[in-house]
Design an enzyme around this catalytic site. Structure first.
Site, mmCIF file in Angstrom:
data_model
loop_
_atom_site.group_PDB
_atom_site.id
_atom_site.type_symbol
_atom_site.label_atom_id
_atom_site.label_comp_id
_atom_site.label_asym_id
_atom_site.label_seq_id
_atom_site.Cartn_x
_atom_site.Cartn_y
_atom_site.Cartn_z
ATOM 1 N N SER A 100 0.840 -1.192 0.000
ATOM 2 C CA SER A 100 0.000 0.000 0.000
ATOM 3 C C SER A 100 0.874 1.239 0.000
ATOM 4 C CB SER A 100 -0.896 0.014 1.247
ATOM 5 O OG SER A 100 -1.473 1.285 1.453
ATOM 6 N N LYS A 101 0.525 2.212 -0.834
ATOM 7 C CA LYS A 101 1.315 3.440 -0.892
ATOM 8 C C LYS A 101 1.192 4.240 0.404
ATOM 9 C CE LYS A 101 -2.239 6.240 -3.227
ATOM 10 N NZ LYS A 101 -2.553 7.024 -4.439
ATOM 11 N N ARG A 102 0.169 3.980 1.184
ATOM 12 C CA ARG A 102 0.007 4.701 2.457
ATOM 13 C C ARG A 102 0.874 4.111 3.564
ATOM 14 N NH1 ARG A 102 -4.962 4.482 0.040
ATOM 15 N NH2 ARG A 102 -6.052 6.456 -0.268
#
Length: 454
Positions: A232-234
């Site tokens: 996940s980019k988060r």
């Protein structure tokens, strides 16, 4: 001729999972003498920024996918095909394969008594001429997706609701646009991430309703982190650009990404693209999630760095060297640096002490090295540095003798000297560093460290 496509949406960064899918497609295109079609899915106005599109093109070029190859075509933009999307919806309405619908989510909930139940087909036979457009899915039977990675996957038609293909404002949805674009661009094979598998039966129905045979499908495994969570980019470091900017080599990144879900069938892992490409087969791609191990990627990168010809390594280091630094000095230690860095951004910290007026002291390193007895070692070595022959062996012997006089082996004796010279406890070989730094500057640094201790 095989035509594969890679169709990313601009998001401000290029996901390593997208890069892996792009490479799989690129391998197929080059193997078959076919074409890799780059299409930018830019219909989301909030994400339609030119710099984000340029970021995709730049990231692809970094891993070797660009217009310099005869196998590359594009970029095309989904927004340019809006009329074709609308024409396809009109055809489906005319053929009775789609219908207008004015139901809201609240309407469906009120009729079914559930907020989780899908659309109930209320507007199928109302003969409306406005509203959103829904595709009429079959009531019985199954839609079979023949997937190169997952085999034959069956989807019961009764479980698929009549899905929206055009919004109430007349704008086509992605699921329709994606199919129409693939038809317009004569895409024969679609290789993409497994999260798109659930959309595939709907897209396959649209292909056939529009009078065309669907492409060959292949859904490659999801990429996960060390906790087996989808990247996940988060939460995770997923931007290809961040690895590029940190000093990973493109060839190492390509090698590693190709092995996420696929292997050449032997024990080799370090392989150039030219050797991997002819071996790649979609049928050999695993279904299990692929673990993105950054430590392993670092190890790969270190292997590739050490394999570079010396002059190539020096050229690759340029972005991390200050323009004012004397390159002849760097050339004297380039061989030493090359064997010690895993990413090119580490080069700076390994050599900056040679070019600065005084080293940048790492406080933890200073506290660790400058223990009781350090001043005596520094004072004794400063005295020897005034007259010792200026070569690594002589410099080493001199420090061994100073350490022996104080009951210390070389490993203990050199700790305060290394920090005095370089500012850190780890780095290039100490005596080669002192030789390159020179007698006067080395003496100045040892004496400065003595003064600081005093």
């Amino acid at each position: 001729m095989t035509r594969v496509r890679f169709a990313p949406s601009p998001t401000g960064m290029f996901h390593v999972g997208g890069a892996r899918s792009a490479l799989f497609n690129w391998a197929i295109a080059e193997q078959s003498g076919g074409t890799f079609v780059l299409r930018i899915e830019d219909t989301d106005a909030a994400r339609n920024r030119p710099e984000w599109t340029e970021g995709i093109i730049s990231a692809l070029a970094w891993i070797g996918i660009n217009g310099d190859s005869p196998h590359f075509e594009g970029p095309y933009f989904q927004s340019a095909y809006e009329q074709q999307h609308r024409d396809a919806a009109t055809k489906l309405l005319k053929d009775g394969r789609a219908y207008h619908c004015t139901c809201t989510r609240d309407d469906v909930k009120a009729r079914t008594g559930s907020e989780h139940q899908g659309y109930d087909g209320h507007c199928r036979d109302r003969g409306l001429t406005e509203g959103a457009v829904r595709f009429r899915t079959p009531d019985e039977g199954v839609t079979v997706v023949d997937d190169k990675v997952r085999g034959q996957v069956e989807f019961p038609n009764a479980a698929m609701e009549d899905f929206v293909i055009v919004r109430g404002d007349g704008s086509p949805l992605f699921i329709l646009a994606n199919v129409v674009d693939d038809m317009e661009m004569r895409i024969s094979q679609v290789v993409r991430a497994e999260e798109h598998l659930s959309n595939t039966p709907k897209q396959q129905l649209l292909w056939k309703a529009l009078g065309a045979e669907p492409p060959v499908w292949a859904h490659v495994p999801v990429i996960v982190n060390e906790k087996r969570q989808k990247l996940s980019k988060r939460r995770d470091k997923v931007a290809l650009e961040s690895y590029r900017d940190e000093g990973y080599l493109a060839e190492a990144m390509v090698n590693y990404l190709m092995l996420l879900g696929w292997g050449p069938g032997d024990d080799r892992e370090i392989m150039p693209w030219s050797e991997m490409r002819p071996l790649f087969r979609l049928e050999d791609v695993n279904q299990a999630p692929a673990f993105f191990d950054e430590k392993k990627l670092r190890a790969f990168n270190g292997e590739y760095i050490r394999a570079l010809p010396r002059e190539v390594f020096a050229a690759r280091c340029e972005p991390w060297l200050d323009p004012s630094w004397d390159r002849s000095v760097f050339d004297r230690v380039a061989d030493l640096v090359q064997t010690r860095v895993a990413v090119l951004s580490e080069v700076t910290a390994n050599v900056d002490f040679l070019f600065l007026d005084e080293p940048v002291f790492d406080q933890a390193s200073w506290d660790k090295a400058m223990k009781p007895g350090a001043a005596e070692i520094l004072a004794g070595y400063a005295e020897r540095l005034e007259t010792v022959s200026w070569d690594p062996d002589s410099l080493k012997t001199a420090l061994e003798e100073v350490g022996l006089a104080h009951g210390l082996k070389l490993g203990k004796a050199q700790a305060p000297v290394r920090v005095a010279i370089t500012g850190r406890t780890v780095g290039l070989p100490l005596f080669e560093s002192i030789e390159v730094l020179g007698r006067e500057r080395s003496l100045d640094r040892v004496r400065a460290a003595l003064a600081k201790l005093a």
